[in-house]
Structures are given as structure tokens and as C-alpha cells.
Design a protein around this motif. Structure first.
Motif, PDB file in Angstrom:
ATOM      1  N   SER A  63       0.817  -1.211   0.000  1.00 56.09           N
ATOM      2  CA  SER A  63       0.000   0.000   0.000  1.00 56.09           C
ATOM      3  C   SER A  63       0.850   1.260   0.000  1.00 56.09           C
ATOM      4  O   SER A  63       0.343   2.361  -0.197  1.00 56.09           O
ATOM      5  N   GLY A  64       2.185   1.096   0.245  1.00 55.19           N
ATOM      6  CA  GLY A  64       3.088   2.220   0.095  1.00 55.19           C
ATOM      7  C   GLY A  64       3.673   2.777   1.367  1.00 55.19           C
ATOM      8  O   GLY A  64       4.442   3.727   1.324  1.00 55.19           O
ATOM      9  N   GLN A  65       3.374   2.194   2.508  1.00 58.18           N
ATOM     10  CA  GLN A  65       3.859   2.727   3.772  1.00 58.18           C
ATOM     11  C   GLN A  65       5.169   2.064   4.187  1.00 58.18           C
ATOM     12  O   GLN A  65       5.292   0.846   4.156  1.00 58.18           O
ATOM     13  N   SER A  66       6.149   2.873   4.600  1.00 62.32           N
ATOM     14  CA  SER A  66       7.389   2.343   5.151  1.00 62.32           C
ATOM     15  C   SER A  66       7.112   1.753   6.522  1.00 62.32           C
ATOM     16  O   SER A  66       6.306   2.291   7.291  1.00 62.32           O
ATOM     17  N   GLU A  67       7.758   0.640   6.831  1.00 58.05           N
ATOM     18  CA  GLU A  67       7.552   0.000   8.126  1.00 58.05           C
ATOM     19  C   GLU A  67       8.876  -0.120   8.863  1.00 58.05           C
ATOM     20  O   GLU A  67       9.150  -1.093   9.541  1.00 58.05           O
ATOM     21  N   SER A  68       9.714   0.882   8.698  1.00 56.54           N
ATOM     22  CA  SER A  68      11.015   0.893   9.356  1.00 56.54           C
ATOM     23  C   SER A  68      11.171   2.193  10.136  1.00 56.54           C
ATOM     24  O   SER A  68      10.758   3.262   9.683  1.00 56.54           O
ATOM     25  N   TYR A  69      11.765   2.091  11.317  1.00 56.03           N
ATOM     26  CA  TYR A  69      12.038   3.283  12.109  1.00 56.03           C
ATOM     27  C   TYR A  69      13.491   3.720  11.928  1.00 56.03           C
ATOM     28  O   TYR A  69      13.958   4.614  12.609  1.00 56.03           O
ATOM     29  N   GLY A  70      14.199   3.070  11.017  1.00 53.89           N
ATOM     30  CA  GLY A  70      15.594   3.403  10.770  1.00 53.89           C
ATOM     31  C   GLY A  70      15.737   4.190   9.488  1.00 53.89           C
ATOM     32  O   GLY A  70      15.266   5.323   9.371  1.00 53.89           O
ATOM     33  N   LYS A  71      16.347   3.593   8.490  1.00 49.75           N
ATOM     34  CA  LYS A  71      16.621   4.282   7.244  1.00 49.75           C
ATOM     35  C   LYS A  71      15.349   4.483   6.423  1.00 49.75           C
ATOM     36  O   LYS A  71      14.392   3.718   6.509  1.00 49.75           O
ATOM     37  N   LYS A  72      15.380   5.525   5.596  1.00 52.60           N
ATOM     38  CA  LYS A  72      14.255   5.805   4.722  1.00 52.60           C
ATOM     39  C   LYS A  72      14.340   4.940   3.467  1.00 52.60           C
ATOM     40  O   LYS A  72      15.423   4.707   2.940  1.00 52.60           O
ATOM     41  N   PRO A  73      13.209   4.475   2.970  1.00 48.32           N
ATOM     42  CA  PRO A  73      13.238   3.715   1.713  1.00 48.32           C
ATOM     43  C   PRO A  73      13.609   4.622   0.551  1.00 48.32           C
ATOM     44  O   PRO A  73      13.503   5.859   0.643  1.00 48.32           O
ATOM     45  N   SER A  74      14.063   4.041  -0.536  1.00 49.75           N
ATOM     46  CA  SER A  74      14.421   4.793  -1.730  1.00 49.75           C
ATOM     47  C   SER A  74      13.304   5.769  -2.117  1.00 49.75           C
ATOM     48  O   SER A  74      12.113   5.466  -1.982  1.00 49.75           O
ATOM     49  N   LYS A  75      13.706   6.920  -2.626  1.00 48.40           N
ATOM     50  CA  LYS A  75      12.704   7.890  -3.077  1.00 48.40           C
ATOM     51  C   LYS A  75      11.922   7.382  -4.276  1.00 48.40           C
ATOM     52  O   LYS A  75      10.858   7.923  -4.608  1.00 48.40           O
ATOM     53  N   GLU A  76      12.448   6.320  -4.927  1.00 46.49           N
ATOM     54  CA  GLU A  76      11.762   5.758  -6.088  1.00 46.49           C
ATOM     55  C   GLU A  76      10.716   4.713  -5.696  1.00 46.49           C
ATOM     56  O   GLU A  76      10.202   3.983  -6.555  1.00 46.49           O
ATOM     57  N   THR A  77      10.369   4.646  -4.427  1.00 52.24           N
ATOM     58  CA  THR A  77       9.373   3.694  -3.949  1.00 52.24           C
ATOM     59  C   THR A  77       8.067   3.747  -4.747  1.00 52.24           C
ATOM     60  O   THR A  77       7.477   2.686  -4.990  1.00 52.24           O
ATOM     61  N   PRO A  78       7.580   4.913  -5.186  1.00 52.07           N
ATOM     62  CA  PRO A  78       6.325   4.910  -5.954  1.00 52.07           C
ATOM     63  C   PRO A  78       6.351   4.011  -7.187  1.00 52.07           C
ATOM     64  O   PRO A  78       5.327   3.402  -7.529  1.00 52.07           O
ATOM     65  N   MET A  79       7.511   3.892  -7.861  1.00 52.08           N
ATOM     66  CA  MET A  79       7.597   3.006  -9.022  1.00 52.08           C
ATOM     67  C   MET A  79       7.477   1.547  -8.609  1.00 52.08           C
ATOM     68  O   MET A  79       6.751   0.759  -9.222  1.00 52.08           O
ATOM     69  N   HIS A  80       8.210   1.168  -7.571  1.00 54.46           N
ATOM     70  CA  HIS A  80       8.180  -0.215  -7.105  1.00 54.46           C
ATOM     71  C   HIS A  80       6.783  -0.576  -6.614  1.00 54.46           C
ATOM     72  O   HIS A  80       6.256  -1.650  -6.928  1.00 54.46           O
ATOM     73  N   GLN A  81       6.193   0.314  -5.840  1.00 54.30           N
ATOM     74  CA  GLN A  81       4.850   0.087  -5.325  1.00 54.30           C
ATOM     75  C   GLN A  81       3.862  -0.133  -6.466  1.00 54.30           C
ATOM     76  O   GLN A  81       3.017  -1.040  -6.408  1.00 54.30           O
ATOM     77  N   ALA A  82       3.974   0.690  -7.513  1.00 52.90           N
ATOM     78  CA  ALA A  82       3.061   0.579  -8.652  1.00 52.90           C
ATOM     79  C   ALA A  82       3.141  -0.801  -9.298  1.00 52.90           C
ATOM     80  O   ALA A  82       2.108  -1.399  -9.643  1.00 52.90           O
TER      81      ALA A  82
END
Length: 217
Positions: A63-82
Motif C-alpha cells: 500500500s506504500g507505507q514504510s515500516e522501518s524506524y531506521g533508514k528511509k526507503p528509496s525515493k523511487e518507492t512509488p515506481m516499485h509500489q506501482a
């Protein structure tokens, strides 16, 4: 599905493979793998694919939500999510900017898929995505529109997006794409006319050769 630790090891292996074979450079590129129906692991923002650590892999929900309290996911997450949303059979997504593939993505040159066995299978369908700013939601939406039409997307003036049923298959597709683009550019520079196989031969191969199961589009 594999457990998270096994997926992390496979992603680390994939990052090294991409660097070793010139399929990625610097900190450009990001990769991910599906863990289950609802989650996938993606490289963290700013990571170097050749030296990934388990902590560089961030769990996200489809659904697109990060589930980590550490590092941020890649800014390109919208492509992978799609891709994961639109293609439930897809388990791996690779985004990179290999030299020859990106050169073609910055042109209007078409990539033939009828040269040899690997191009017939891995490059059967390639689509182009018009330029959108990297990491933007607009790019994610543009990828979503094309996700069901191909397993390789040329991101114009940006790079490429390759996705498949496993990391191994995605690696092979990315390497095949770069090899074909290198052949294409080299042939044009040397004034060599490459001859492709007839449409009937390609169709017969894809349907009857049993090289790999026929893709369902």
C-alpha cells in the motif's frame, strides 16, 4: 515466499551482480523484492548497490507505507509500489541506469526483440515511459499505466525499470537488455545491419520451444 533474511541476502547478491557487470554505478539505482502478498523489501535512500548491508533494506507495505524506524526507503518507492500493486505475479523490481540502455532511453530508437533466444523471451515487450521527475508520485502513476504491458520499461531521460517473477529472472532480463542495447549502438556505429528472425519464427519459439513458460499478458 522466502523469509526476510533470505530475501535480504538475495538482494545483496543482486546489488553486487549489477555493479560487477556494469548494470549500475555510483549510488544510482534501487532494487526490491516481494516478501509476501502485502510487503516487499527495498533499498534505502542513497545506498550503494555494490556494498549493501542487511540494514540497508527497508520493509514497505504494498500500500506504500514504510515500516522501518531506521533508514528511509528509496525515493523511487512509488515506481516499485506501482509494479507490485498492478502485477501480483511480480516478485522483483530493478531500477538502474546502465550506460547503453540509458542511452537508448534518451533516444527514440526501438530495441528489436527478434535477434536471439534471450531477446525473444526477456525483451518480448518493452514500453516507454515519458520523463517524469525521479521519485515523484507522477512517475509512479506513469509506471502504473504501463506496468501490465511489458516487463521492461524505458524511463525516458532517466534509466530503465525491469521486473520479473524472481530476482534471478530480473537480473537476466536487465543484463540481456544492456547487451542488446550495446549490440544496437555498436552496430549502428559500425554501419552493420543486424538481421532479425522472422515473426513466424519468433512466435513459434515463444509458444513451442519450452525455453521458459510463455508470459501471460
Amino acid at each position: 515466499m522466502q523469509n526476510y533474511e533470505d530475501i535480504k541476502l538475495e538482494l545483496i547478491k543482486t546489488g553486487k551482480f549489477m555493479m560487477e557487470y556494469g548494470l549500475a554505478w555510483g549510488n544510482a539505482g534501487n532494487i526490491s523484492a516481494r516478501a509476501n502478498e502485502d510487503h516487499y523489501l527495498i533499498t534505502a535512500s542513497g545506498t550503494f548497490l555494490g556494498e549493501l548491508e542487511p540494514s540497508d533494506l527497508v520493509r514497505c507495505s504494498v500500500s506504500g507505507q514504510s515500516e522501518s524506524y531506521g533508514k528511509k526507503p528509496s525515493k523511487e518507492t512509488p515506481m516499485h509500489q506501482a509494479i507490485y500493486q498492478k502485477r501480483p505475479e511480480i516478485n522483483a523490481v530493478l531500477h538502474a541506469s546502465p550506460f547503453y540502455s540509458t542511452l537508448i532511453a534518451c533516444s527514440n530508437i526501438e530495441i528489436p526483440s527478434n535477434w536471439f533466444v534471450e531477446t525473444m523471451y526477456y525483451l518480448e515487450r518493452i514500453e516507454r515511459v515519458p520523463y517524469c521527475h525521479p521519485g515523484s508520485q507522477v512517475l509512479g502513476e506513469a509506471v502504473a499505466e504501463k506496468a501490465g504491458e511489458a516487463n521492461i520499461l524505458l524511463l525516458e531521460n532517466h534509466g530503465v525499470l525491469v521486473y520479473d517473477t524472481s530476482l534471478k529472472e530480473a537480473r537476466m532480463a536487465l543484463q540481456t537488455l544492456e547487451m542488446a542495447c550495446k549490440m544496437l549502438v555498436t552496430a549502428k556505429g559500425a554501419n552493420i545491419e543486424l538481421e532479425g528472425l522472422a515473426e513466424e519464427a519468433v512466435k513459434d519459439f515463444l509458444v513451442n520451444a519450452a525455453y521458459k513458460p510463455r508470459r501471460k499478458w
